[in-house]
Enzyme design. Structure first.
Site: not given
Ligand code: NAP
Ligand code: MG
Length: 503
Positions: A201, A254-256, A259, A276, A310, A407
């Site tokens: 997804k 995604g976000s901590t 996660g 991650e 990230c 962040e």
């Molecule tokens: P996010 O809000 O955590 O979303 C990431 C993904 O998770 C999206 O596909 C989102 O779906 C999905 N999601 C949200 N809530 C969920 C739940 N309750 N259950 C299952 N899936 C769920 O992160 P983002 O705002 O897209 O990305 C930015 C973050 O990613 C930053 O904190 C960044 O540091 C982190 N990041 C980390 C790395 C790494 O390798 N460590 C790399 C890149 C980014 P929808 O958004 O489609 O609703």
């Protein structure tokens, strides 16, 4: 930085190939076919360079997720992928990498109009990076092996023991919006090499390249149900994937905060988990550096991908003796990063991905100002359309401020001074994150001392954000669990079975 808040940027016209893709009926890729959703709900797709709606995607229902999981479950259990010769799995994966390369121009344009990153960057970084993730992992398909340990407490020759490496099963893979295609391929590649099946997804904001990837999956010749790609919301479709009893493993970037939630939800059924997550990576600049080079390095460490990285170098620590000169160098390096529309050939940095992200980043800049930070560069937007934020440098900050601790995920760096190595190592580690760090020095002894003091998954010397499929990537502390890429990247997709035979 010149103030130009009345500028209206113009995004150049889309290509015919992209217009055609945008006009397609919104569907899901399940069991090797394009299928309609069980309900009619759709989500808008926006171009962040203009703020305009350009297409729609399916908002997958729980029923849709169940259908995708069922397809992946059957495809795993009947061995249509895992029991193929490794050679054939490797060849099919390589074919997918070749198809990504053959469609690179369209994929780069789709990424640019969906995420907001310059097309030139998507074409130079994201698309070849995606193909390379698959190429590298394809090679592991034929190189996985167990061991034949000699039992320790039993007489030699009385038993025969060995281990087998087996694919973990059905994988739910959830990726964010900052490197959509690259992260999708980083996720699917080790799963496929290990013999798993999967449901991917992408983020709701950036699903276009994952959907085009599904076409290429079909063309490459993967058996039906091995790769299923669904679009939708995290709280509904993503949550169902994470909790589904027929899913064996969850891989999330995604976000901590999300996660942690996913980790808890996946544990109910004891799924294997890799996470991650976020970061607040330090960039440490020692006094012996070439200031121009280090300033340009510090600028790209934070402004690349509009800071939506990230491992973005969002905390700059400059030795007191060069602090002022480094900030001057940063001011000189910054005009190159002034944002422009993603399809503008001159763009080095685009807008942020969405209005939510724009509000979040501008909110942090305002909070920083209220807390007493001074804006050295930027701090504003160059345009009334789209989600553009100028490259921003904040100074006069202290370690308690939200701009230093949290962040931001935007083109905003906080600059601080230090006097000695222990002090800067302590400051660098004063965070709940531990994803990346940059150290700028020509002194090899100082470099290695800092490498061993800093608690993070990657330390870069005299560079930043360099990622390679052969090198493990992941976080210490609250930046995640597990590693992707390299030999370590395939481990989370394998179980170990011990076989013990009495002779
Ligand atoms: P996010 O809000 O955590 O979303 C990431 C993904 O998770 C999206 O596909 C989102 O779906 C999905 N999601 C949200 N809530 C969920 C739940 N309750 N259950 C299952 N899936 C769920 O992160 P983002 O705002 O897209 O990305 C930015 C973050 O990613 C930053 O904190 C960044 O540091 C982190 N990041 C980390 C790395 C790494 O390798 N460590 C790399 C890149 C980014 P929808 O958004 O489609 O609703
Ligand atoms: Mg979009």
């Amino acid at each position: 930085m010149p103030q130009a808040a009345t500028l209206a940027y113009t995004q150049p016209a889309y290509s015919a190939a992209v217009e055609k893709t945008l006009g397609r009926k919104p569907q899901l890729f399940i069991n090797g076919e394009w299928v309609d959703s069980s309900h009619g709900a759709l989500l808008d797709v926006e171009d962040p360079s203009t703020g305009k709606v350009i297409s729609q995607i399916v908002d997958a229902s729980e029923k849709d997720v169940d259908r995708a999981v069922a397809a992946a479950r059957i495809a795993f259990d009947d061995g249509r992928w895992s029991s193929l010769p490794a050679l054939q799995r490797e060849k099919t994966m390589i074919r997918l990498a070749e198809l990504i390369e053959a469609n690179a121009d369209e994929l780069a344009e789709l990424e640019a109009i969906d995420n907001g990153k310059p097309k030139s960057i998507a074409g130079a970084v994201d698309v070849p990076g995606a193909a390379n993730q698959i190429r590298f992992m394809a090679g592991w398909a034929g190189k996985l092996a167990g061991e034949t340990p000699t039992p320790y407490g039993l007489p030699q020759g009385a038993t025969f023991a060995y281990t087998l490496r087996e694919p973990v099963g059905v994988c739910a893979q959830i990726v964010p919006w900052n490197f959509p295609l690259l992260m999708a391929c980083q996720k699917i590649a080790p799963a496929l090499a290990a013999g798993c099946t999967l449901i991917l997804k992408p983020a709701e904001q950036t699903s276009l390249t994952a959907l085009r990837l599904a076409d290429l999956v079909a063309e490459a010749g993967f058996p039906a149900g091995v790769i299923n790609i669904i679009t939708g919301l995290g709280e509904t479709a993503g949550d169902r994937m994470v909790r589904h009893p027929d899913v064996d493993k969850v891989a999330f970037t995604g976000s901590t905060d999300v996660g942690k939630l996913i980790g808890r939800n996946a544990t109910d059924t004891m799924k294997r988990i890799t996470l991650e997550l976020g970061g607040k990576s330090p960039v440490i600049v020692m006094p012996d550096v070439d200031i121009t080079q280090a300033s340009q390095g510090a600028a790209s460490a934070i402004f690349f991908n509009s800071g939506q990285v990230c491992v973005a170098g969002s905390r700059l620590y400059a030795h007191r003796s060069i602090y002022d000169r480094l900030l001057e160098g940063l001011a000189e390096a910054t005009p190159r990063w002034v944002p422009r529309p993603a399809l503008d050939p001159a763009a080095q940095m685009g807008p942020l991905v969405s209005s939510e992200q724009y509000d979040r980043v501008m909110g942090y800049i305002e909070a920083g100002k209220r807390d007493g930070a001074s804006v050295v560069i930027g701090g504003d937007s160059p345009s009334n359309d789209g989600y553009y934020v100028n490259p921003t440098v904040l100074a006069d900050v202290n370690p308690q401020m939200s701009v230093v601790r949290e962040e931001i995920f935007g083109p905003v760096v906080v600059a601080q001074r230090f006097d000695d190595l222990d002090e800067v190592a302590k400051a660098a580690n004063d965070t709940c994150y531990g994803l990346g760090a940059g150290v700028w020095t020509r002194d090899i002894s100082v470099m290695h001392k800092l490498v061993s003091k800093i608690k993070s998954g990657t330390v870069w010397g005299n560079c930043h954000t360099v990622v390679d499929p052969a090198l493990p990537f992941g976080g210490y502390k609250q930046s995640g669990i597990g590693r992707e890429q390299g030999r370590q990247g395939i481990e989370p997709y394998l179980e170990t079975k011990t076989v013990f035979i009495q002779l």
